[in-house]
Scaffold this active site. Structure first.
Site, short mmCIF file in Angstrom:
data_model
loop_
_atom_site.label_atom_id
_atom_site.label_comp_id
_atom_site.label_asym_id
_atom_site.label_seq_id
_atom_site.Cartn_x
_atom_site.Cartn_y
_atom_site.Cartn_z
N ASP A 1 23.15 -14.34 -20.03
CA ASP A 1 22.84 -14.69 -18.64
C ASP A 1 23.06 -16.19 -18.46
OD1 ASP A 1 22.03 -14.46 -16.02
OD2 ASP A 1 19.90 -14.65 -16.48
N GLU B 1 25.08 -12.43 -12.67
CA GLU B 1 25.59 -13.45 -13.59
C GLU B 1 25.34 -13.05 -15.04
OE1 GLU B 1 23.01 -14.74 -11.11
OE2 GLU B 1 24.75 -14.30 -9.85
#
Length: 337
Positions: free
Chosen positions: A209, A252
């Site tokens: 992430d 993301e």
């Protein structure tokens, strides 16, 4: 369709010349000239309206009418009936199986009745030069159209294969990053888990992430944010192994499925990726970006859900420990800072 029209136009034009100057069959020459003209009109109509289905039906109609008139005029002369072998081939090719069978069957049935009724009155004909021309050119026409049919069929199959391949790519690819999408990653991970269980192979999962990505989006805008994600995808691709499966997990987050990899190998791969991302400068703005990574290695009790959960717990542990680091996932989830 246009190629078939051209082939028929070529043959009718050729027989106009042959029947006038070589065979001296003026009525046949006139019949061929009328068909030649009808095909020209049909070509103009097709270019204007682009209605292939209507043009195909009109062409078969013209061909049936021409053959009926031609047979009456020729009265079997010079083996003219051999040209009727073209009709079923063209009817099936242009009209499809059902309508082609109906047209071919109806015409041939009518032809049989006509022959039975009138043929006894016709004189017998020897094989002469016009007969040889009819036989040779008719057979060549059948071969030419058959070759065109086979080529068209091959092109259609190739087109469908390309379209299926494109659809498969669309179904398995994330549109922004061009990596594997979430759905495809689920399928691959399930397959790898089954393989690891069946053959007692190692398997690891990494969840990555980006750190503070919302701040980057707020500061530079979503267009720059999207460009960063595209570049990040390329950085990840260049640092995973050829056997690894990389994809966008959502937002993301990215997922790496690493076959034949234990805990130590997973941490080593994760650190290699983490360092590469931290050292890269993104877009023309030379932006700095880091990632937090959670890892989990397969155990015999794992399911798709549990191995993802442990990798996700490792990611949360990495966030808890200050980000830009790698952590192995545990069964207990650590709250995010």
């Amino acid at each position: 369709m246009q190629n078939i029209q051209f082939i028929l136009q070529l043959y009718t034009g050729l027989f106009v010349v042959l029947n006038i100057f070589l065979f001296d069959y003026l009525w046949m020459a006139l019949t061929n000239a009328i068909m030649f003209s009808a095909i020209v009109v049909l070509q103009i109509d097709l270019r204007k309206n682009l209605n292939i289905e209507r043009s195909a039906r009109m062409l078969i109609g013209i061909l049936v009418a021409f053959m009926a008139v031609y047979f009456v005029i020729a009265q079997g002369r010079n083996y003219s009936f051999i040209w009727f072998s073209l009709l079923p081939l063209l009817a099936f090719f242009l009209l499809g199986l059902r309508l082609g069978l109906y047209v071919s069957g109806s015409f041939l049935a009518a032809l049989v009745v006509f022959v039975i009724w009138f043929a006894p009155q016709w004189p017998s004909y020897a094989i002469n030069i016009p007969a040889i021309f009819n036989i040779a050119l008719a057979l060549f026409a059948v071969l030419t159209i058959s070759r065109h049919y086979e080529k068209s069929r091959e092109e259609a199959f190739n087109f469908l294969a390309r379209r299926n391949s494109e659809l498969e790519v669309l179904a398995t690819t994330d549109p922004l990053t061009q990596l594997n999408n979430r759905s495809h990653l689920d399928d691959v991970l399930e397959q790898e888990l089954n393989r690891a269980q069946r053959h007692q192979h190692e398997l690891a999962v990494l969840i990555l992430d980006t750190d503070h990505f919302k701040t980057l989006n707020d500061s530079y805008g979503h267009i720059v944010g999207d460009q960063v994600l595209k570049e990040l995808s390329q950085v990840l691709l260049s640092h995973v192994r050829s056997s690894d499966i990389l994809g966008r997990w959502g937002g993301e987050e990215f997922l790496v499925i690493a076959p034949d990899t234990d805990e130590d190998g997973a941490v080593e791969l994760a650190e290699k990726i983490r360092i590469a991302v931290a050292e890269h400068r993104f877009t023309d703005e030379k932006l700095h970006l880091t990632v937090s990574i959670g890892c989990a290695a397969y155990s015999s009790e794992d399911t798709l859900i549990t191995i993802i959960q442990r990798a996700d717990n490792g990611l949360y542990q990495a966030k808890h420990d200050g980000r830009n680091c790698t952590r192995l996932g545990k069964t207990t989830r650590i709250p995010r800072k």
